[in-house]
Design a protein around this motif. Structure first.
Motif, PDB file in Angstrom:
ATOM      1  N   LEU A 134      -7.673   6.650  -1.838  1.00  0.00           N
ATOM      2  CA  LEU A 134      -6.581   6.523  -0.874  1.00  0.00           C
ATOM      3  C   LEU A 134      -6.866   7.355   0.375  1.00  0.00           C
ATOM      4  N   TYR A 158      -2.751  -3.287  -7.810  1.00  0.00           N
ATOM      5  CA  TYR A 158      -3.334  -3.495  -9.133  1.00  0.00           C
ATOM      6  C   TYR A 158      -2.701  -4.698  -9.795  1.00  0.00           C
ATOM      7  N   ALA A 165       1.201  -1.110 -11.120  1.00  0.00           N
ATOM      8  CA  ALA A 165       1.318   0.342 -11.016  1.00  0.00           C
ATOM      9  C   ALA A 165       2.649   0.778 -10.413  1.00  0.00           C
ATOM     10  N   THR A 166       3.747   0.393 -11.074  1.00  0.00           N
ATOM     11  CA  THR A 166       5.062   0.882 -10.666  1.00  0.00           C
ATOM     12  C   THR A 166       5.668   1.666 -11.833  1.00  0.00           C
ATOM     13  N   ARG A 224      11.491   4.957  -3.995  1.00  0.00           N
ATOM     14  CA  ARG A 224      10.638   6.039  -4.509  1.00  0.00           C
ATOM     15  C   ARG A 224       9.308   5.470  -4.989  1.00  0.00           C
ATOM     16  N   PHE A 258       6.895   4.783  -2.000  1.00  0.00           N
ATOM     17  CA  PHE A 258       6.216   5.920  -1.377  1.00  0.00           C
ATOM     18  C   PHE A 258       5.569   6.862  -2.392  1.00  0.00           C
ATOM     19  N   LEU A 259       5.598   6.480  -3.669  1.00  0.00           N
ATOM     20  CA  LEU A 259       5.066   7.374  -4.694  1.00  0.00           C
ATOM     21  C   LEU A 259       3.618   7.766  -4.398  1.00  0.00           C
ATOM     22  N   GLY A 260       3.366   9.063  -4.419  1.00  0.00           N
ATOM     23  CA  GLY A 260       2.015   9.568  -4.180  1.00  0.00           C
ATOM     24  C   GLY A 260       1.708   9.789  -2.713  1.00  0.00           C
ATOM     25  N   GLU A 275       4.476  10.476  -0.267  1.00  0.00           N
ATOM     26  CA  GLU A 275       5.845  10.666   0.198  1.00  0.00           C
ATOM     27  C   GLU A 275       5.888  11.221   1.618  1.00  0.00           C
ATOM     28  N   ASN A 324       9.952  -7.752   5.991  1.00  0.00           N
ATOM     29  CA  ASN A 324       8.852  -8.460   6.626  1.00  0.00           C
ATOM     30  C   ASN A 324       8.162  -9.404   5.659  1.00  0.00           C
ATOM     31  N   ARG A 354       3.539  -2.093  -0.232  1.00  0.00           N
ATOM     32  CA  ARG A 354       3.108  -0.703  -0.285  1.00  0.00           C
ATOM     33  C   ARG A 354       1.632  -0.563   0.095  1.00  0.00           C
ATOM     34  N   TYR A 357      -0.501 -12.088   5.393  1.00  0.00           N
ATOM     35  CA  TYR A 357      -0.746 -10.645   5.430  1.00  0.00           C
ATOM     36  C   TYR A 357      -2.230 -10.344   5.357  1.00  0.00           C
TER      37      TYR A 357
END
Ligand SMILES: Nc1ncnc2c1ncn2[C@@H]1O[C@H](COP(=O)(O)OP(=O)(O)OP(=O)(O)O)[C@@H](O)[C@H]1O
Ligand SMILES: [Mg+2]
Lengths: 304, 357
Positions: free
Chosen positions: A98, A106, A110-111, A119, A122-124, A126, A152, A179, A208
């Motif tokens: 990252l 993934y 990965a939630t 939360r 923005f996890l990891g 923030e 969007n 994300r 996208y």
């Protein structure tokens, strides 16, 4: 970890590095990965250039997820080389990937199910405000940003505070994609992002991918759908039992060839034969073998 | 061949107007949204228990009784806080009970044997307590064993060492009194003094307890670290995949339990001047019970810091209420067991309400 917005910092780092459009950001040379005695991946070459979309296709268990997990720092390669900006690296945690501007959607998304949507978004990474002893989450800004990014994508949620586990599978997938798009500064990896999505959302994801490419990102797009791949791809790699079966630029391969590589016409014919043995399956309506090797669809109507 | 999607790429998808709503979710009623909070079940239970003893035991109504109840609750509640955070982070610490005794013994024996200012002992005890926590976390991460097993090991190690080391130095099961040593009075005023409000003496631990609970709440809900606690307890692998430092978070949580054990250990030492080396066994379950009654999920990823405060308060009320009601104190554990089961059921129901749309 101390900056308030991971993506801005990573983006400014990109400008300093300023790689030429022809220099690969990420490169695998003869890379492989064994899980104990299972050799999931062997001798794979892959290059990701800025402003290019590299599609990786293949059957279930072909090793696609294993391939991208090496790049995203979740696993380490056990053979060959992995280079970022021409330098051999070995990411030990996804954090390092990252920080190098590589963001991943993934396959398992990965939630964290019990945590609110914003939360999770923005996890990891923030957003925070205030000086150290009282540095705290910038909740308002995070909620606003998450809401905008999801809108969007065409996802409208009434309550960003609801646990992400209460969303539908496709909505969760959209959160994961939004994300990664938001935090991916240089390379965006999408592992079967359209698997659970409706037609409209699939279209948005393809847009996208194209938009990320135009912003100068290198994209790795994993999919089972050759039509989706052909609509945005610049380069196609087909994996088969852990090795690279095909690696071709867009002008070297047609959609028909790609489709055949993925699920060979002969295999489909065999499948039709097998289905004929099963009582109650009407094979009359299924296409003939020669139809299966013929053009299946044109890129333009492929989305449906 | 040209890109089929090239035109679409240049214009980013338009954002719908910000006021647009999904429209299918009816606004959840205030009652339901309140019920979705992890500690509400415990609050209802606490009011129930309070009313019960208020009616059953006349002496329970006095202000002095309240001070006693709060004191009982605070000594247990200070430890229940880090234990609850650890539980939200998905782990247990069975060594938490004896770790309190280890910390107190370290400070007492060190100060006495080396005839030093007690503050040296207090400081070394803090280092030892944090090290025990860090060791638990490190072992958990290195071995990948469940924390239940790892901390059961450290529980036995600490329990045995507490007895053996104390006997080596004192030939006795208790440490020597440090009441006349340098710095004792000062340390006592910090860790074990009393504050008089309206003629009633309240132990200082009550105020520490509430301040710590405030800090823990802020940490959990308003900081990055709090976000990570929920994430590592809710889904460790997902948390790691999005860049949360999972190992660091877990080790820090275990060290938090160490810090709590140190604080309570110092309180006990400076209240009684001496430490019984066999104390603390079984308290680890009381901390866990307070956290569970307070709405923390045993499997991690869900809970609050206010919940265990209420849980500890219930514990204090039951513990003292039985005495004030002139019942046989042997009933205490039975009562606690009933409370635990009820709390577990209420939590289950509350969580179902919370995730229902
Ligand atoms: N953690 C693991 N331990 C052992 N074997 C694994 C592990 N992960 C994957 N494998 C094996 O590696 C091979 C490739 O798996 P991988 O997940 O990369 O496939 P894939 O191409 O992503 O498949 P799909 O299209 O179903 O997602 C499989 O045979 C799988 O059993
Ligand atoms: Mg996969």
């Amino acid at each position: 970890m101390t900056d308030t917005n991971g993506s801005t910092a990573a983006q400014s780092a990109v400008k300093d590095a300023a790689p030429g459009p022809d220099k690969p950001v990420v490169e695998l040379r003869g890379a492989g990965k064994s899980y104990g005695n299972i050799r999931a991946l062997h001798g794979v070459n892959l290059t990701v250039h800025p402003s290019r979309v590299t599609c990786v296709l293949g059957d279930n268990g072909a090793g696609k997820s294993t391939l991208i997990k090496i790049i995203s720092g979740l696993h380490q390669h056990t053979e060959g080389e992995f280079l970022v900006d021409g330098e051999a690296v070995r990411f030990t945690t996804p954090r390092e990937a990252l920080d190098a501007g590589i963001a991943t959607v993934y396959q398992d998304l990965a939630t964290v199910p019990l945590m609110p949507v914003w939360r999770n978004f923005f996890l990891g990474s923030e957003m925070t405000k205030g000086p150290w002893p009282v540095r705290r989450l910038d909740i308002e800004k995070m909620k606003k940003t998450a809401d905008e990014e999801l809108r969007n994508m065409g996802i409208v949620l009434d309550d960003l505070d609801q646990p992400i586990g209460t969303l539908s599978g496709g909505q969760r997938q959209c959160v994961a994609i939004a994300r990664a798009v938001y935090f991916g500064a240089r390379v965006l990896i999408l592992d079967e992002p359209t698997a659970a999505l409706g037609v409209k959302q699939s279209g948005v994801v393809l847009k996208y991918i194209a938009a990320a490419r135009d912003r100068g990102l290198g994209v790795i797009f994993i999919t089972h759908n050759p039509h989706h791949a052909y609509m945005v791809g610049d380069h196609f790699s087909v994996l088969r039992l852990g090795t690279m079966e095909l690696s071709a630029a867009r002008d070297q391969v047609s959609l028909e060839e790609l489709t055949n590589h993925m699920a060979g016409g002969t295999e489909l014919a065999a499948l039709k034969h097998e289905l004929a043995q099963v009582r109650g399956v009407d094979v009359e309506e299924l296409p003939e073998e020669e139809d299966l090797t013929a053009p299946v669809a044109t890129p333009k109507d492929g989305a449906a | 061949m040209t890109q089929a999607t090239a035109p679409a790429a240049s214009s980013s998808p338009p954002a719908p107007p910000a006021t647009q709503k999904d429209g299918r979710t009816a606004q959840r009623s205030l009652g339901r949204r309140l019920l979705a909070r992890p500690e509400v079940g415990a609050l209802i239970a606490a009011i129930g228990v309070y009313v019960f003893f208020f009616a059953a035991a006349p002496s329970f109504r006095e202000a002095g009784s309240l001070a006693t109840v709060l004191y009982q609750a605070s000594v247990m509640g200070i430890m229940a806080l880090p234990v609850a955070l650890l539980m939200i982070g998905g782990e247990f610490d069975l060594s938490a009970g004896v770790a309190v005794t280890t910390s107190a013994l370290t400070a007492a024996i060190l100060s006495f044997q080396l005839t030093m200012n007690v503050w040296t002992g207090v400081f070394v005890a803090l280092v030892v307590s944090l090290a025990v926590g860090a060791f638990n976390g490190w072992l958990l991460i290195k071995t990948g064993l469940p924390s239940f097993l790892v901390t059961l090991g450290s529980f036995l190690i600490l329990q045995g060492s507490n007895l053996a080391v104390t006997k080596i130095f004192t030939g006795n099961v208790a440490s020597d009194s440090i009441a006349d040593m340098d710095g004792f009075d000062q340390a006592k005023s910090v860790f074990a003094s009393e504050v008089s409000i309206g003629g009633v003496d309240f132990k200082v631990t009550i105020f520490y307890w509430l301040v710590f609970a405030g800090i823990a709440t802020w940490l959990l809900l308003r900081t990055k670290f709090g976000n990570w606690i929920f994430a590592v307890g809710g889904n460790k692998d997902s948390a790691r995949a999005v860049g949360v430092p999972v190992n660091l978070t877990k080790i820090a949580l275990f060290m938090g339990v160490g810090a709590g054990a140190w604080f309570v250990g110092m309180h006990l030492l400076f209240s009684f001047n001496t430490v019984q080396s066999n104390e603390g066994v079984g308290n680890e379950f009381l901390y866990i019970i307070a956290a569970v009654i307070g709405g923390c999920l045993l499997t991690g990823g869900y809970g609050s810091a206010i919940g265990p405060v209420i849980g500890a308060f219930i514990f204090g009320m039951v513990n003292q209420g039985i005495v004030y009601a002139n019942w046989n104190p042997d009933w205490f554990k039975a009562f606690l067991g009933v409370m635990l089961l009820l709390a577990a059921l209420v939590n289950l129901w509350v969580r179902q309400q919370a995730t229902r749309r």
